[in-house]
Design an enzyme around this catalytic site. Structure first.
Site, PDB file in Angstrom:
ATOM      1  N   LEU A  14       0.814  -1.215   0.000  1.00  0.00           N
ATOM      2  CA  LEU A  14       0.000   0.000   0.000  1.00  0.00           C
ATOM      3  C   LEU A  14       0.851   1.270   0.000  1.00  0.00           C
ATOM      4  O   LEU A  14       1.891   1.334   0.641  1.00  0.00           O
ATOM      5  CB  LEU A  14      -0.929  -0.010   1.217  1.00  0.00           C
ATOM      6  CG  LEU A  14      -1.877  -1.210   1.291  1.00  0.00           C
ATOM      7  CD1 LEU A  14      -2.721  -1.147   2.564  1.00  0.00           C
ATOM      8  CD2 LEU A  14      -2.773  -1.299   0.063  1.00  0.00           C
ATOM      9  N   HIS A  25      -3.414   4.401  -2.374  1.00  0.00           N
ATOM     10  CA  HIS A  25      -4.395   3.480  -1.761  1.00  0.00           C
ATOM     11  C   HIS A  25      -5.046   4.121  -0.541  1.00  0.00           C
ATOM     12  O   HIS A  25      -6.252   4.016  -0.329  1.00  0.00           O
ATOM     13  CB  HIS A  25      -3.695   2.192  -1.296  1.00  0.00           C
ATOM     14  CG  HIS A  25      -3.141   1.336  -2.396  1.00  0.00           C
ATOM     15  ND1 HIS A  25      -1.802   1.057  -2.488  1.00  0.00           N
ATOM     16  CD2 HIS A  25      -3.738   0.684  -3.417  1.00  0.00           C
ATOM     17  CE1 HIS A  25      -1.595   0.255  -3.532  1.00  0.00           C
ATOM     18  NE2 HIS A  25      -2.750   0.012  -4.105  1.00  0.00           N
ATOM     19  N   GLY A  77      -9.524   3.579  -8.013  1.00  0.00           N
ATOM     20  CA  GLY A  77      -8.701   4.734  -8.353  1.00  0.00           C
ATOM     21  C   GLY A  77      -8.776   5.062  -9.836  1.00  0.00           C
ATOM     22  O   GLY A  77      -8.787   4.160 -10.681  1.00  0.00           O
ATOM     23  N   ASP A 118      -6.314   3.592 -12.602  1.00  0.00           N
ATOM     24  CA  ASP A 118      -6.668   2.487 -13.511  1.00  0.00           C
ATOM     25  C   ASP A 118      -8.035   2.815 -14.121  1.00  0.00           C
ATOM     26  O   ASP A 118      -9.049   2.218 -13.785  1.00  0.00           O
ATOM     27  CB  ASP A 118      -6.695   1.169 -12.739  1.00  0.00           C
ATOM     28  CG  ASP A 118      -5.344   0.855 -12.120  1.00  0.00           C
ATOM     29  OD1 ASP A 118      -4.503   0.278 -12.807  1.00  0.00           O
ATOM     30  OD2 ASP A 118      -5.107   1.256 -10.956  1.00  0.00           O
ATOM     31  N   SER A 147       2.375   0.521  -6.813  1.00  0.00           N
ATOM     32  CA  SER A 147       3.215  -0.480  -6.133  1.00  0.00           C
ATOM     33  C   SER A 147       4.387  -0.870  -7.027  1.00  0.00           C
ATOM     34  O   SER A 147       5.464  -1.198  -6.550  1.00  0.00           O
ATOM     35  CB  SER A 147       2.391  -1.717  -5.796  1.00  0.00           C
ATOM     36  OG  SER A 147       1.209  -1.340  -5.115  1.00  0.00           O
TER      37      SER A 147
END
Ligand code: AMP
Length: 288
Positions: free
Chosen positions: A33, A37, A154, A157, A193
């Site tokens: 995270l 996030h 989010g 994406d 990430s």
């Protein structure tokens, strides 16, 4: 905060909340995270209020990775993720194993998938043919386990959120999908990430995705009648190629509702791109 590893355990907890009319906000993730996030977690908290419950799932879903992609290398750190969730006031962290999510033995393998057949064909879907089938399948499963009233995704994406929205509408899933803005590093790089893979000078080169979006925004400022998508694509390929470790996978200009490609790019058109920085494939997008 509860850490729940089993599907049955999470379902039991969610059902208990449901029966007590407690609202549930849900943030599905693959873990490792970062601040992006956590911004979704805060959004989920605002949506459900202080009496509501916030559930975060951490699951690196194998079915959304293609052969040769980074499933095994994908960064994982459940201990640190759990600390971050606790600090943010998350009520339950659902972190199942593969055996929990995809049960089956030799003769009775997991064999049911959900596929969205329009929005998921282009861009990420064209570059990663089995990706969205894995996403839609796992998201439906996670919704059936966490039983959320709200689920926060989010804008990082963008196509994923469009596909999930379409699926929820088409299949009458009783959840409200909320899309939160992309959280960025100070230089503009979208948090991910996968940024962990960017060693040495690769990190500095990765900002080229953000710069490409800004470059088009600037170009449109003086061209109110729009610019041809083909012209922009050619320009951006050259622009990205200037970074020694960068290789453009695709850049697309499209209608944000239908994801249909636009031949003429104007303010309001959406842009998405995928770029390899060394071995790492990064994506970004924005409204122009
Ligand atoms: P991931 O763990 O990368 O699968 O992402 C889980 C959720 O977090 C997805 O809805 C992503 O779109 C969202 N997300 C990832 N990175 C960011 C970011 N930089 N800003 C906002 N949301 C993000």
């Amino acid at each position: 905060m509860r850490i729940v590893k089993s599907v049955r355990g999470m379902q039991r907890l969610a059902l208990r909340w449901k029966r007590a009319s407690v609202r549930v906000g849900f943030v599905p993730t693959m873990g490792y995270l970062h601040a992006g996030h956590m911004s979704l977690v805060r959004r989920a908290r605002r949506l459900v209020g202080p009496r509501g419950k916030v559930v975060v799932s951490i699951y690196v879903n194998p079915t959304q990775f293609g052969p040769g992609e980074d499933f095994s290398a994908y960064p994982r750190d459940l201990t640190k993720d759990a600390q971050a969730c606790r600090r943010e006031g998350v009520d339950a962290l659902f972190a199942p194993t593969d055996a929990e999510m995809y049960p089956g033995d030799g003769r009775n393998q997991f064999s049911t998938y959900v596929t969205e057949q329009s929005l998921s064909r282009v861009m990420e879907g064209a570059a990663r043919p089995t990706h969205f089938r894995g996403v839609t399948t796992v998201v439906v499963k996670l919704f059936n386990v966490a039983l959320p009233d709200f689920a926060v995704f989010g804008a990082k994406d963008f196509q994923q959120s469009a596909v999930v929205r379409r699926m929820v509408r088409d299949l009458d899933i009783p959840v409200r999908i909320v899309v939160a803005p992309t959280y960025r590093e100070p230089d503009g790089l979208a948090m991910s990430s996968r940024n962990k893979y960017l060693e040495g000078n690769l990190r500095a080169q990765a900002v080229v995705l953000w710069r490409a979006i800004q470059r088009v925004r600037v170009a449109l400022r003086t061209r109110s009648r729009g610019v041809s998508a083909q012209q922009l694509k050619t320009d951006l390929k050259g622009f990205i190629d200037r970074e020694p470790a960068a290789r453009l996978d695709y850049v697309e200009f499209f209608d944000p509702e239908t994801l249909r490609p636009m031949l003429k790019v104007t303010a309001g058109t959406h842009m998405a791109l995928a770029v390899f920085i060394g071995q790492t494939r990064l994506i970004d997008n924005g409204r122009l």
